[in-house]
Design a protein around this motif. Structure first.
Motif, short mmCIF file in Angstrom:
data_model
loop_
_atom_site.label_atom_id
_atom_site.label_comp_id
_atom_site.label_asym_id
_atom_site.label_seq_id
_atom_site.Cartn_x
_atom_site.Cartn_y
_atom_site.Cartn_z
N GLN A 76 0.83 -1.20 0.00
CA GLN A 76 0.00 0.00 0.00
C GLN A 76 0.86 1.26 0.00
OE1 GLN A 76 -2.77 0.23 3.23
NE2 GLN A 76 -3.81 2.03 2.42
N ARG A 77 1.94 1.23 0.82
CA ARG A 77 2.84 2.39 0.82
C ARG A 77 3.48 2.59 -0.55
NH1 ARG A 77 3.88 0.78 6.26
NH2 ARG A 77 5.49 -0.69 5.61
N ALA A 78 3.89 1.47 -1.17
CA ALA A 78 4.48 1.57 -2.51
C ALA A 78 3.46 2.11 -3.50
CB ALA A 78 4.99 0.20 -2.96
N LEU A 79 2.21 1.59 -3.39
CA LEU A 79 1.15 2.06 -4.29
C LEU A 79 0.85 3.53 -4.06
CD1 LEU A 79 -0.97 1.45 -6.43
CD2 LEU A 79 -2.51 0.71 -4.60
N THR A 80 0.82 3.92 -2.77
CA THR A 80 0.58 5.33 -2.44
C THR A 80 1.67 6.22 -3.04
OG1 THR A 80 -0.56 4.72 -0.38
CG2 THR A 80 0.27 6.98 -0.56
N ALA A 81 2.92 5.75 -2.92
CA ALA A 81 4.03 6.52 -3.49
C ALA A 81 3.90 6.62 -5.01
CB ALA A 81 5.37 5.88 -3.11
N GLN A 82 3.51 5.51 -5.64
CA GLN A 82 3.33 5.51 -7.09
C GLN A 82 2.21 6.46 -7.49
OE1 GLN A 82 2.68 1.44 -8.19
NE2 GLN A 82 4.85 0.91 -8.15
N VAL A 83 1.10 6.41 -6.71
CA VAL A 83 -0.02 7.31 -7.00
C VAL A 83 0.39 8.76 -6.82
CG1 VAL A 83 -2.31 8.04 -6.22
CG2 VAL A 83 -1.80 5.61 -6.47
N ARG A 84 1.20 9.00 -5.75
CA ARG A 84 1.66 10.37 -5.51
C ARG A 84 2.55 10.85 -6.65
NH1 ARG A 84 4.23 9.40 -1.17
NH2 ARG A 84 2.42 9.55 0.19
N ARG A 85 3.47 9.96 -7.10
CA ARG A 85 4.34 10.34 -8.22
C ARG A 85 3.52 10.56 -9.49
NH1 ARG A 85 7.76 6.42 -5.80
NH2 ARG A 85 7.00 4.82 -7.24
N LEU A 86 2.54 9.66 -9.71
CA LEU A 86 1.71 9.81 -10.90
C LEU A 86 0.90 11.09 -10.83
CD1 LEU A 86 0.64 8.65 -13.54
CD2 LEU A 86 -1.05 7.35 -12.23
N THR A 87 0.36 11.37 -9.64
CA THR A 87 -0.42 12.60 -9.46
C THR A 87 0.45 13.83 -9.73
OG1 THR A 87 -1.85 11.53 -7.83
CG2 THR A 87 -1.82 13.93 -7.84
N GLN A 88 1.71 13.78 -9.22
CA GLN A 88 2.62 14.89 -9.44
C GLN A 88 2.92 15.06 -10.92
OE1 GLN A 88 3.81 17.12 -7.05
NE2 GLN A 88 4.38 18.19 -8.92
N LYS A 89 3.11 13.92 -11.61
CA LYS A 89 3.37 13.99 -13.04
C LYS A 89 2.18 14.57 -13.79
CE LYS A 89 6.71 10.18 -13.33
NZ LYS A 89 6.97 8.83 -13.87
N VAL A 90 0.97 14.14 -13.38
CA VAL A 90 -0.24 14.68 -14.01
C VAL A 90 -0.34 16.18 -13.74
CG1 VAL A 90 -2.76 14.64 -13.99
CG2 VAL A 90 -1.49 12.50 -13.99
N ASP A 91 -0.08 16.57 -12.47
CA ASP A 91 -0.13 17.99 -12.13
C ASP A 91 0.90 18.78 -12.94
OD1 ASP A 91 -2.13 17.50 -10.34
OD2 ASP A 91 -0.84 17.49 -8.57
N ASP A 92 2.11 18.20 -13.04
CA ASP A 92 3.16 18.87 -13.81
C ASP A 92 2.75 18.99 -15.28
OD1 ASP A 92 4.65 19.02 -11.53
OD2 ASP A 92 5.96 17.32 -12.01
N LEU A 93 2.13 17.92 -15.80
CA LEU A 93 1.69 17.94 -17.19
C LEU A 93 0.61 18.98 -17.41
CD1 LEU A 93 1.75 16.80 -20.05
CD2 LEU A 93 0.12 15.04 -19.31
#
Length: 253
Positions: A76-93
């Protein structure tokens, strides 16, 4: 009837000589419940062993479950980190897309404003600083600076202005932005000051659809920067627009 010590000893001796009589004596002396006690104890012991085995099995299962829970927590922590990174990438995009869309819109607005120079200024001549006619005139004006080996910073370099426009001997040094901010005002002011310092009758102008904030407008008023915002013009720019296009030029071009 009294049972003497000697008689008891005799009984003990007889039982020792005939051990097979002991069970019969136990049956006579003990109740059925007491006779069954060894079996009960044995069964309880077996049940205790079975219970202990179940407890051990439950402990093993609990440890396995705890390991699974820890693994799920790690996942779950790994998934949360992945979601956070993906969210950041989406926000950056999204931010990049907005910035890119704003940049393209700003460039489109700048090109349109440059093309509308004759209308916006009611005649005159000029254009963007990559226009050969404008470049030649800038080279003439800036000759004293070139000969003095003075180095112009980016923010004060007239050759980087968005638009240069002249009527008679007056020259507008223009910065264009959809939302005019303090940097636009400062660049227009410093670039016009450079030309003024070498004898060109230049003045700064900012053009846009809106002010980025009240501070930008206040800075424009403080530094004497003329403006055209959403079709409304400052008094100085109105005076420039009223100049006759046929006025004789004395600005070195």
């Amino acid at each position: 009837m009294r049972f003497t010590v000697e008689e008891f000893r005799d009984l003990v001796r007889v039982l020792e000589e005939h051990p097979e009589w002991r069970s019969e004596l136990r049956r006579v002396l003990l109740t059925d419940e007491l006779l069954k006690l060894p079996q009960v104890v044995s069964r309880l012991a077996e049940e205790q062993h079975a219970l202990a085995a179940q407890v051990r099995q439950l402990a093993e299962e609990q440890r396995a479950l705890a390991a699974q829970v820890r693994q799920l927590a790690e996942d779950q922590r790994a998934l949360t980190a992945q979601v956070r990174r993906l969210t950041q990438k989406v926000d950056d995009l999204v931010t990049w897309q907005r910035g890119e869309a704003g940049r393209r819109e700003g460039e489109r607005y700048e090109r349109m404003t440059v093309r509308r120079g004759p209308v916006l200024f009611s005649g005159g001549m000029g254009g963007s600083t990559d226009n050969p006619v404008v470049q030649r005139r800038l080279v003439r004006w800036l000759k004293p600076i070139f000969e003095s080996d003075r180095f112009l910073e980016t923010e004060e370099d007239p050759t980087l202005a968005d638009l240069i426009w002249w009527k008679g001997d007056r020259v507008a040094v223009v910065e264009i932005s959809l939302k005019v901010n303090g940097r636009d005002v400062l660049r227009a002011s410093r670039r016009a000051e450079v030309l003024s310092s070498i004898g060109v009758n230049a003045f700064p102008v900012v053009i846009g659809e809106d002010w980025a904030g009240s501070a930008a407008k206040a800075m424009a008023e403080e530094r004497g920067v003329e403006w055209m915002i959403a079709g409304m013009s400052s008094e100085g720019l109105i005076s420039f627009r009223r100049l006759s296009h046929s006025s004789r030029s004395t600005s070195g071009g």
